[in-house]
Scaffold this motif. Structure first.
Motif, PDB file in Angstrom:
ATOM      1  N   MET A 169     -16.360  -9.233  -8.152  1.00  9.07           N
ATOM      2  CA  MET A 169     -15.267  -8.420  -7.614  1.00  9.07           C
ATOM      3  C   MET A 169     -15.452  -6.880  -7.991  1.00  9.07           C
ATOM      4  N   TRP A 170     -15.615  -6.664  -9.424  1.00 16.29           N
ATOM      5  CA  TRP A 170     -15.739  -5.142  -9.536  1.00 16.29           C
ATOM      6  C   TRP A 170     -16.857  -4.557  -9.081  1.00 16.29           C
ATOM      7  N   LYS A 171     -17.996  -5.319  -8.740  1.00 24.13           N
ATOM      8  CA  LYS A 171     -19.127  -4.719  -8.022  1.00 24.13           C
ATOM      9  C   LYS A 171     -18.748  -4.192  -6.669  1.00 24.13           C
ATOM     10  N   GLN A 172     -17.906  -5.111  -6.120  1.00 21.65           N
ATOM     11  CA  GLN A 172     -17.705  -4.759  -4.753  1.00 21.65           C
ATOM     12  C   GLN A 172     -16.548  -4.164  -4.130  1.00 21.65           C
ATOM     13  N   GLY A 173     -15.475  -3.906  -5.065  1.00 24.03           N
ATOM     14  CA  GLY A 173     -14.315  -3.118  -4.914  1.00 24.03           C
ATOM     15  C   GLY A 173     -13.862  -2.038  -5.506  1.00 24.03           C
ATOM     16  N   GLY A 174     -14.962  -1.670  -6.346  1.00 26.92           N
ATOM     17  CA  GLY A 174     -14.575  -0.427  -7.118  1.00 26.92           C
ATOM     18  C   GLY A 174     -13.098  -0.106  -7.577  1.00 26.92           C
ATOM     19  N   TYR A 175     -12.772   1.030  -7.740  1.00 28.67           N
ATOM     20  CA  TYR A 175     -11.503   1.199  -8.139  1.00 28.67           C
ATOM     21  C   TYR A 175     -10.256   0.616  -7.642  1.00 28.67           C
ATOM     22  N   ASN A 176     -10.611   0.182  -6.282  1.00 27.53           N
ATOM     23  CA  ASN A 176      -9.575  -0.667  -5.342  1.00 27.53           C
ATOM     24  C   ASN A 176      -9.261  -2.036  -6.039  1.00 27.53           C
ATOM     25  N   THR A 177     -10.070  -2.464  -6.704  1.00 27.44           N
ATOM     26  CA  THR A 177      -9.753  -3.500  -7.573  1.00 27.44           C
ATOM     27  C   THR A 177      -8.693  -3.365  -8.642  1.00 27.44           C
ATOM     28  N   ILE A 178      -8.653  -2.195  -9.429  1.00 31.47           N
ATOM     29  CA  ILE A 178      -7.580  -1.936 -10.150  1.00 31.47           C
ATOM     30  C   ILE A 178      -6.343  -1.768  -9.633  1.00 31.47           C
ATOM     31  N   LEU A 179      -6.018  -0.978  -8.561  1.00 28.56           N
ATOM     32  CA  LEU A 179      -4.907  -1.036  -7.847  1.00 28.56           C
ATOM     33  C   LEU A 179      -4.569  -2.357  -7.342  1.00 28.56           C
ATOM     34  N   ASP A 180      -5.334  -3.266  -6.921  1.00 24.06           N
ATOM     35  CA  ASP A 180      -4.965  -4.533  -6.272  1.00 24.06           C
ATOM     36  C   ASP A 180      -4.462  -5.438  -7.643  1.00 24.06           C
ATOM     37  N   ILE A 181      -4.985  -5.326  -8.701  1.00 27.30           N
ATOM     38  CA  ILE A 181      -4.409  -5.930  -9.692  1.00 27.30           C
ATOM     39  C   ILE A 181      -3.180  -5.384 -10.316  1.00 27.30           C
ATOM     40  N   LEU A 182      -2.916  -4.222 -10.221  1.00 27.23           N
ATOM     41  CA  LEU A 182      -1.603  -3.504 -10.545  1.00 27.23           C
ATOM     42  C   LEU A 182      -0.385  -4.016  -9.858  1.00 27.23           C
ATOM     43  N   MET A 183      -0.969  -4.248  -8.470  1.00 23.61           N
ATOM     44  CA  MET A 183       0.187  -4.554  -7.393  1.00 23.61           C
ATOM     45  C   MET A 183       0.304  -5.976  -7.180  1.00 23.61           C
ATOM     46  N   LYS A 184      -0.563  -6.637  -8.053  1.00 19.37           N
ATOM     47  CA  LYS A 184      -0.600  -8.235  -8.133  1.00 19.37           C
ATOM     48  C   LYS A 184      -1.107  -8.920  -6.669  1.00 19.37           C
ATOM     49  N   LYS A 185      -1.704  -7.955  -5.927  1.00 20.21           N
ATOM     50  CA  LYS A 185      -2.549  -8.436  -4.771  1.00 20.21           C
ATOM     51  C   LYS A 185      -3.705  -9.332  -5.223  1.00 20.21           C
ATOM     52  N   TYR A 186      -4.275  -9.193  -6.278  1.00 20.61           N
ATOM     53  CA  TYR A 186      -5.653  -9.712  -6.745  1.00 20.61           C
ATOM     54  C   TYR A 186      -5.001 -10.743  -8.048  1.00 20.61           C
ATOM     55  N   PRO A 187      -5.418 -11.896  -8.221  1.00 19.68           N
ATOM     56  CA  PRO A 187      -6.294 -12.773  -7.276  1.00 19.68           C
ATOM     57  C   PRO A 187      -5.438 -13.428  -6.178  1.00 19.68           C
ATOM     58  N   ASN A 188      -4.282 -13.393  -5.852  1.00 25.42           N
ATOM     59  CA  ASN A 188      -3.390 -14.075  -5.032  1.00 25.42           C
ATOM     60  C   ASN A 188      -2.604 -13.216  -4.415  1.00 25.42           C
ATOM     61  N   PRO A 189      -3.177 -12.853  -2.874  1.00 23.89           N
ATOM     62  CA  PRO A 189      -2.485 -11.855  -2.257  1.00 23.89           C
ATOM     63  C   PRO A 189      -0.954 -12.209  -1.653  1.00 23.89           C
ATOM     64  N   GLN A 190      -0.770 -13.479  -1.850  1.00 21.87           N
ATOM     65  CA  GLN A 190       0.546 -14.248  -1.499  1.00 21.87           C
ATOM     66  C   GLN A 190       1.624 -13.486  -2.712  1.00 21.87           C
ATOM     67  N   GLU A 191       1.253 -13.040  -3.683  1.00 22.55           N
ATOM     68  CA  GLU A 191       1.981 -12.667  -4.894  1.00 22.55           C
ATOM     69  C   GLU A 191       2.281 -11.117  -4.954  1.00 22.55           C
ATOM     70  N   GLN A 192       1.638 -10.569  -4.098  1.00 25.53           N
ATOM     71  CA  GLN A 192       1.532  -8.920  -4.037  1.00 25.53           C
ATOM     72  C   GLN A 192       2.935  -8.485  -4.324  1.00 25.53           C
ATOM     73  N   LEU A 193       3.336  -7.342  -5.047  1.00 30.09           N
ATOM     74  CA  LEU A 193       4.539  -6.747  -5.112  1.00 30.09           C
ATOM     75  C   LEU A 193       4.836  -6.014  -3.727  1.00 30.09           C
ATOM     76  N   PRO A 194       6.080  -5.735  -3.393  1.00 31.66           N
ATOM     77  CA  PRO A 194       6.136  -5.167  -2.101  1.00 31.66           C
ATOM     78  C   PRO A 194       6.234  -3.466  -2.384  1.00 31.66           C
ATOM     79  N   ILE A 195       4.652  -3.019  -2.490  1.00 32.37           N
ATOM     80  CA  ILE A 195       4.874  -1.619  -2.781  1.00 32.37           C
ATOM     81  C   ILE A 195       4.143  -0.816  -1.819  1.00 32.37           C
ATOM     82  N   GLU A 196       3.177  -1.198  -1.102  1.00 31.50           N
ATOM     83  CA  GLU A 196       2.329  -0.464  -0.080  1.00 31.50           C
ATOM     84  C   GLU A 196       3.327   0.149   1.044  1.00 31.50           C
ATOM     85  N   GLU A 197       4.431  -0.595   1.344  1.00 34.99           N
ATOM     86  CA  GLU A 197       5.192   0.059   2.644  1.00 34.99           C
ATOM     87  C   GLU A 197       5.914   1.321   1.846  1.00 34.99           C
ATOM     88  N   LYS A 198       5.825   1.433   0.632  1.00 34.00           N
ATOM     89  CA  LYS A 198       6.721   2.599   0.050  1.00 34.00           C
ATOM     90  C   LYS A 198       5.738   3.776  -0.197  1.00 34.00           C
TER      91      LYS A 198
END
Length: 292
Positions: free
Chosen positions: A1-30
């Motif tokens: 995952m780290w080799k493919q996504g780069g720093y985007n992976t960190i953001l996905d983890i912080l927003m709980k988008k990774y590993p389960n996108p269904q648990e993502q926090l409602p942040i992106e729209e803000k």
């Protein structure tokens, strides 16, 4: 995952988008993009119920109880006197002045065919002899020079990438970075090819890259450099200038309203991504503590 996504992976983890996108926090729209901040008014008046007003270059105005501000130190050095109303306190201005902001340029090169070894990672480090330093001025007299030195001596190393086996990235540092960022792609490529042939030409069948991608962070007005660092002058103060930089701005009634985060405000892990992340948690926790 780290080799493919780069720093985007960190953001996905912080927003709980990774590993389960269904648990993502409602942040992106803000998250609002292309909103360049050009003024921060932080002294509350009796007419306003909010503590801070942020003006952006498109004319938008945002009112807030608190602001967590995460600029690079380079941006603060260049804009703080025109950015804040009222001006920053003198101790914070002094910290901005005394701390250093370095510049690194990365040049990613794509080659039609891979000519270097097939190991997982390659790191070519270039060390110039005194004789070669003199020869380089004659053999490649192109681009900026000063005091008998050439910009090519600022090309520190070349590393391979995991994402694409046909890409090498050159790392440049030093006093020529502002000038290197102004060079055209052809001259940059010619210079890197000169270095490759100088150091590696007897070992590999080197080909010319067919495309390059550059990151001009020093020239970019939203970065003005890459990494903060402690200077001799900052140590003379006898207190961590990073901690002074991190001190919140207080209104006349003593309320902390503008909070500073970012790698330059970390007293230990400055110049790092994990240091920047930690300071964001630190300032968010500060707001939480105010209301407990």
């Amino acid at each position: 995952m780290w080799k493919q996504g780069g720093y985007n992976t960190i953001l996905d983890i912080l927003m709980k988008k990774y590993p389960n996108p269904q648990e993502q926090l409602p942040i992106e729209e803000k998250i609002l993009l292309n909103k360049e901040v050009n003024k921060i008014v932080w002294e509350k008046t009796s007419e306003n119920s909010k503590n801070v007003f942020i003006e952006t270059s498109d004319g938008s105005v945002f009112a807030a109880d608190y602001l967590i501000f995460t600029p690079s130190l380079g941006v603060l050095k260049n804009t703080h006197r025109n950015l804040f109303v009222p001006h920053l306190p003198e101790d914070k201005i002094n910290a901005i002045s005394k701390l250093g902001m370095g510049a690194i340029s990365k040049i990613s090169m794509h080659f039609p065919e891979r000519w270097w070894p097939t190991a997982d990672s390659i790191n070519f480090i270039f060390v110039w002899s005194e004789e070669d330093k003199e020869l380089i001025m004659k053999e490649f007299p192109f681009g900026p020079t000063e005091g008998g030195k050439t910009w090519l001596s600022n090309v520190l190393s070349v590393v391979s990438t995991h994402e694409n086996s046909n890409i090498l990235t050159a790392w440049c540092g030093g006093e020529f970075i502002p000038e290197i960022e102004k060079l055209n792609d052809t001259l940059i490529t010619d210079g890197v090819m000169y270095i490759f042939n100088k150091f590696l030409g007897d070992k590999y069948n080197i080909t010319r890259p067919d495309a390059i991608l550059r990151n001009n962070w020093y020239e970019n007005p939203h970065f003005r450099g890459t990494y903060s660092y402690e200077t001799v002058e900052s140590h003379k103060e006898g207190v961590s200038q990073e901690l002074i930089l991190a001190k919140p701005l207080k209104t006349s009634d003593g309320q902390e309203v503008v909070l500073f985060a970012g790698e330059a405000t970390h007293p230990i892990y400055y110049s790092t991504v994990h240091g920047a992340i930690e300071t964001g948690f630190r300032e968010a926790q500060r707001i939480i503590d105010m209301h407990q």
